[in-house]
Scaffold this active site. Structure first.
Site, mmCIF file in Angstrom:
data_model
loop_
_atom_site.group_PDB
_atom_site.id
_atom_site.type_symbol
_atom_site.label_atom_id
_atom_site.label_comp_id
_atom_site.label_asym_id
_atom_site.label_seq_id
_atom_site.Cartn_x
_atom_site.Cartn_y
_atom_site.Cartn_z
ATOM 1 N N SER A 121 0.312 -1.305 -0.160
ATOM 2 C CA SER A 121 0.026 -0.262 0.506
ATOM 3 C C SER A 121 1.047 1.179 -0.305
ATOM 4 O O SER A 121 1.430 1.588 -1.201
ATOM 5 C CB SER A 121 -0.910 -0.579 1.678
ATOM 6 O OG SER A 121 -1.993 0.732 1.091
ATOM 7 N N HIS A 144 -2.391 -1.112 -4.613
ATOM 8 C CA HIS A 144 -4.678 -0.931 -4.787
ATOM 9 C C HIS A 144 -4.273 0.612 -5.192
ATOM 10 O O HIS A 144 -3.880 1.209 -4.296
ATOM 11 C CB HIS A 144 -4.597 -1.681 -4.320
ATOM 12 C CG HIS A 144 -4.886 -1.163 -2.511
ATOM 13 N ND1 HIS A 144 -5.041 -0.226 -2.128
ATOM 14 C CD2 HIS A 144 -3.784 -1.905 -1.508
ATOM 15 C CE1 HIS A 144 -4.405 -0.331 -0.470
ATOM 16 N NE2 HIS A 144 -3.429 -0.802 -0.043
#
Length: 244
Positions: A121, A144
């Protein structure tokens, strides 16, 4: 001639030594902690990056307000010639992670990042922020889109804010690595890899193949690369002219 008395240093009793040993066992899991003067400053980003919200006590966190003063001190300390950043993080606060990444990228001293376990992340911008990045072969990086937790007001301004924040993250990653913007967006919006979400999980060799990370390796490779860059910096530094 004035009389100067020499006072012996205070004796360290067995109770004090026992207390220090107990602290080392509790904190580090060992009795004797090796210490040495080093010209390399080691910074670790472990667990979840904690930002403006305090996380529950059972979470393993890295508080960004603790890391930033350490980076400032490393930049100002003339004895520190290089900075090694070790990551094993699940991500966390976006703005806090970007702040750490920007601080690392703006250091004037050589920097190397080493991803062990995971750099997921918002850990991805931190991983690519150094002059050279290394990832363990078994490590992974989850890429993501930005997600928000809690109450979200479903208005166009909210989606515009998320889009601008995502663009900031994308721009930083592309600028500080060799991955193309097209490939990054392909990984961001990939389906079928991340459970109940979009995105991609990239292993160590694939992270190098995509251009996110420079090489696969470990701590020995990171230290060697940092020493090489510090030696090059010393060689390129102009000789100091002594004052007359």
């Amino acid at each position: 001639m004035p009389f100067v008395s020499e006072q012996a240093p205070p004796e360290v009793g067995p109770d004090h030594r026992r207390s220090a040993a107990t602290d080392n066992i509790q904190q580090l899991g060992q009795i004797n902690v090796p210490t040495m003067e080093s010209n390399i400053f080691c910074l670790s980003v472990i667990g979840q990056v904690e930002g403006h919200m305090i996380l529950p006590p059972q979470n393993k966190t890295t508080k960004y307000e603790h890391l930033i003063p350490q980076l400032v001190a490393a930049e100002q300390n003339p004895r520190i010639e290089g900075v090694l950043i070790i990551l094993n993080t699940v991500g966390g606060d976006v703005e806090a992670g970007l702040a750490i990444a920007e601080m690392i990228a703006s250091l004037s001293k050589p920097t190397v990042t080493l991803v062990l376990g995971g750099g997921h992340s918002i850990g991805v911008p931190i991983a690519v922020s150094a002059d050279h990045s290394i990832i363990a072969e078994s490590a992974t990086m989850t890429i993501h889109p930005i997600r928000m937790t809690g109450l979200v007001i479903s208005v166009p301004q909210t989606f515009e804010y998320l889009d601008k924040m995502q663009e900031r993250v994308n721009r930083f990653i592309v600028t500080h690595s060799r991955i193309s913007e097209e490939k990054l967006k392909e990984l961001l919006f990939k389906t079928g890899e991340v459970p109940r979400d979009i995105g991609a999980t990239v292993g160590g060799p694939d992270a190098v193949r995509y251009g996110l990370i420079h090489q696969v390796g470990g701590i020995g490779d990171a230290i060697r690369e940092l020493n090489r860059r510090m030696e090059e910096r010393r060689a390129g530094r102009p000789m100091e002219v002594p004052l007359q």
